[in-house]
Motif scaffolding. Structure first.
Motif, mmCIF file in Angstrom:
data_model
loop_
_atom_site.group_PDB
_atom_site.id
_atom_site.type_symbol
_atom_site.label_atom_id
_atom_site.label_comp_id
_atom_site.label_asym_id
_atom_site.label_seq_id
_atom_site.Cartn_x
_atom_site.Cartn_y
_atom_site.Cartn_z
ATOM 1 N N THR A 72 0.828 -1.207 0.000
ATOM 2 C CA THR A 72 0.000 0.000 0.000
ATOM 3 C C THR A 72 0.867 1.263 0.000
ATOM 4 N N VAL A 73 1.896 1.288 0.834
ATOM 5 C CA VAL A 73 2.773 2.457 0.907
ATOM 6 C C VAL A 73 3.520 2.652 -0.412
ATOM 7 N N THR A 74 3.973 1.569 -1.018
ATOM 8 C CA THR A 74 4.666 1.668 -2.303
ATOM 9 C C THR A 74 3.713 2.182 -3.377
ATOM 10 N N PHE A 75 2.501 1.649 -3.397
ATOM 11 C CA PHE A 75 1.479 2.121 -4.327
ATOM 12 C C PHE A 75 1.242 3.623 -4.143
ATOM 13 N N LEU A 76 1.076 4.041 -2.894
ATOM 14 C CA LEU A 76 0.829 5.461 -2.630
ATOM 15 C C LEU A 76 2.022 6.336 -3.029
ATOM 16 N N SER A 77 3.235 5.795 -2.949
ATOM 17 C CA SER A 77 4.396 6.590 -3.375
ATOM 18 C C SER A 77 4.303 6.926 -4.861
ATOM 19 N N PHE A 78 3.758 6.007 -5.654
ATOM 20 C CA PHE A 78 3.562 6.288 -7.076
ATOM 21 C C PHE A 78 2.451 7.321 -7.276
ATOM 22 N N VAL A 79 1.386 7.193 -6.519
ATOM 23 C CA VAL A 79 0.274 8.143 -6.618
ATOM 24 C C VAL A 79 0.753 9.544 -6.239
ATOM 25 N N TYR A 80 1.484 9.650 -5.128
ATOM 26 C CA TYR A 80 1.970 10.953 -4.675
ATOM 27 C C TYR A 80 2.957 11.555 -5.671
ATOM 28 N N ALA A 81 3.881 10.743 -6.163
ATOM 29 C CA ALA A 81 4.868 11.248 -7.123
ATOM 30 C C ALA A 81 4.181 11.737 -8.393
ATOM 31 N N PHE A 82 3.248 10.931 -8.900
ATOM 32 C CA PHE A 82 2.537 11.342 -10.110
ATOM 33 C C PHE A 82 1.745 12.624 -9.856
ATOM 34 N N GLY A 83 1.075 12.696 -8.716
ATOM 35 C CA GLY A 83 0.322 13.898 -8.357
ATOM 36 C C GLY A 83 1.218 15.120 -8.250
ATOM 37 N N HIS A 84 2.385 14.938 -7.667
ATOM 38 C CA HIS A 84 3.337 16.046 -7.530
ATOM 39 C C HIS A 84 3.761 16.569 -8.898
ATOM 40 N N PHE A 85 4.180 15.661 -9.774
ATOM 41 C CA PHE A 85 4.658 16.094 -11.089
ATOM 42 C C PHE A 85 3.524 16.638 -11.955
ATOM 43 N N LEU A 86 2.345 16.093 -11.812
ATOM 44 C CA LEU A 86 1.190 16.612 -12.538
ATOM 45 C C LEU A 86 0.887 18.044 -12.090
ATOM 46 N N THR A 87 0.973 18.292 -10.794
ATOM 47 C CA THR A 87 0.782 19.635 -10.254
ATOM 48 C C THR A 87 1.848 20.595 -10.779
ATOM 49 N N ASN A 99 8.730 15.625 -20.206
ATOM 50 C CA ASN A 99 9.153 15.101 -18.910
ATOM 51 C C ASN A 99 7.979 14.481 -18.165
ATOM 52 N N LEU A 100 6.825 15.122 -18.256
ATOM 53 C CA LEU A 100 5.633 14.559 -17.615
ATOM 54 C C LEU A 100 5.241 13.243 -18.277
ATOM 55 N N THR A 101 5.440 13.138 -19.571
ATOM 56 C CA THR A 101 5.131 11.891 -20.285
ATOM 57 C C THR A 101 5.967 10.739 -19.748
ATOM 58 N N THR A 102 7.243 10.972 -19.528
ATOM 59 C CA THR A 102 8.119 9.932 -18.990
ATOM 60 C C THR A 102 7.663 9.502 -17.605
ATOM 61 N N VAL A 103 7.373 10.472 -16.750
ATOM 62 C CA VAL A 103 6.877 10.167 -15.401
ATOM 63 C C VAL A 103 5.565 9.393 -15.499
ATOM 64 N N SER A 104 4.688 9.819 -16.405
ATOM 65 C CA SER A 104 3.383 9.173 -16.559
ATOM 66 C C SER A 104 3.506 7.716 -16.981
ATOM 67 N N ILE A 105 4.464 7.430 -17.836
ATOM 68 C CA ILE A 105 4.645 6.046 -18.292
ATOM 69 C C ILE A 105 5.001 5.143 -17.120
ATOM 70 N N PHE A 106 5.978 5.544 -16.320
ATOM 71 C CA PHE A 106 6.422 4.691 -15.217
ATOM 72 C C PHE A 106 5.458 4.708 -14.044
ATOM 73 N N ALA A 107 5.021 5.882 -13.617
ATOM 74 C CA ALA A 107 4.102 5.961 -12.484
ATOM 75 C C ALA A 107 2.734 5.400 -12.869
ATOM 76 N N GLY A 108 2.242 5.760 -14.045
ATOM 77 C CA GLY A 108 0.930 5.267 -14.479
ATOM 78 C C GLY A 108 0.891 3.764 -14.627
ATOM 79 N N THR A 109 1.917 3.202 -15.245
ATOM 80 C CA THR A 109 1.985 1.740 -15.388
ATOM 81 C C THR A 109 2.033 1.074 -14.023
ATOM 82 N N SER A 110 2.829 1.620 -13.117
ATOM 83 C CA SER A 110 2.960 1.047 -11.778
ATOM 84 C C SER A 110 1.645 1.128 -11.011
ATOM 85 N N ILE A 111 1.002 2.272 -11.062
ATOM 86 C CA ILE A 111 -0.282 2.446 -10.370
ATOM 87 C C ILE A 111 -1.304 1.462 -10.908
#
Length: 130
Positions: A72-87, A99-111
């Protein structure tokens, strides 16, 4: 090890590269991630330690997928990171779309992957019948 574990090891390794930039090559971090900011060395080290924490979570979770709190904590780390970069992209305009596209690929796939396998790694409970 299951495929999700391998994925988390890959993502953790890529995050480890970002840790290096945060501590030892702040100029590259400024150019590669944050396109329009005056990032100081303190910001770079803060980014580095935050990324080191998320990297550590990926590594521990990869070997302990059945540990629900860690998962759960690892999952939330992806959610928080993606939210941070999206903001940073949408509100503060400090990131480029590429740069957001790269983050989205890794964080989005992981989420998405972690959501799909949310209960897949839990030990099966046996019901005793008498």
């Amino acid at each position: 090890m299951r495929a999700l574990g391998w994925w988390l090891l890959l993502v953790g390794s890529l995050r480890l590269a970002s840790v290096w930039f945060g501590f030892f090559n702040i100029w590259a971090l400024r150019v590669a991630v944050f396109s329009k900011t005056q990032m100081t060395d303190v910001h770079g080290r803060t980014f580095g330690i935050w990324t080191l924490l998320t990297c550590t979570l990926c590594f521990f979770c990869a070997f302990n997928l059945e540990n629900k709190p860690l998962y759960t904590v690892t999952f939330l780390s992806f959610v928080y990171a993606f939210g941070h970069f999206l903001t940073e992209y949408l509100i503060y305009h400090t990131m480029a779309a590429s740069n957001l596209t790269t983050v989205s690929i890794f964080a989005g796939t992981s989420i998405l992957w972690m959501l799909l396998e949310w209960n897949a790694h839990q030990p099966r409970r046996t019901v005793k019948t008498e």
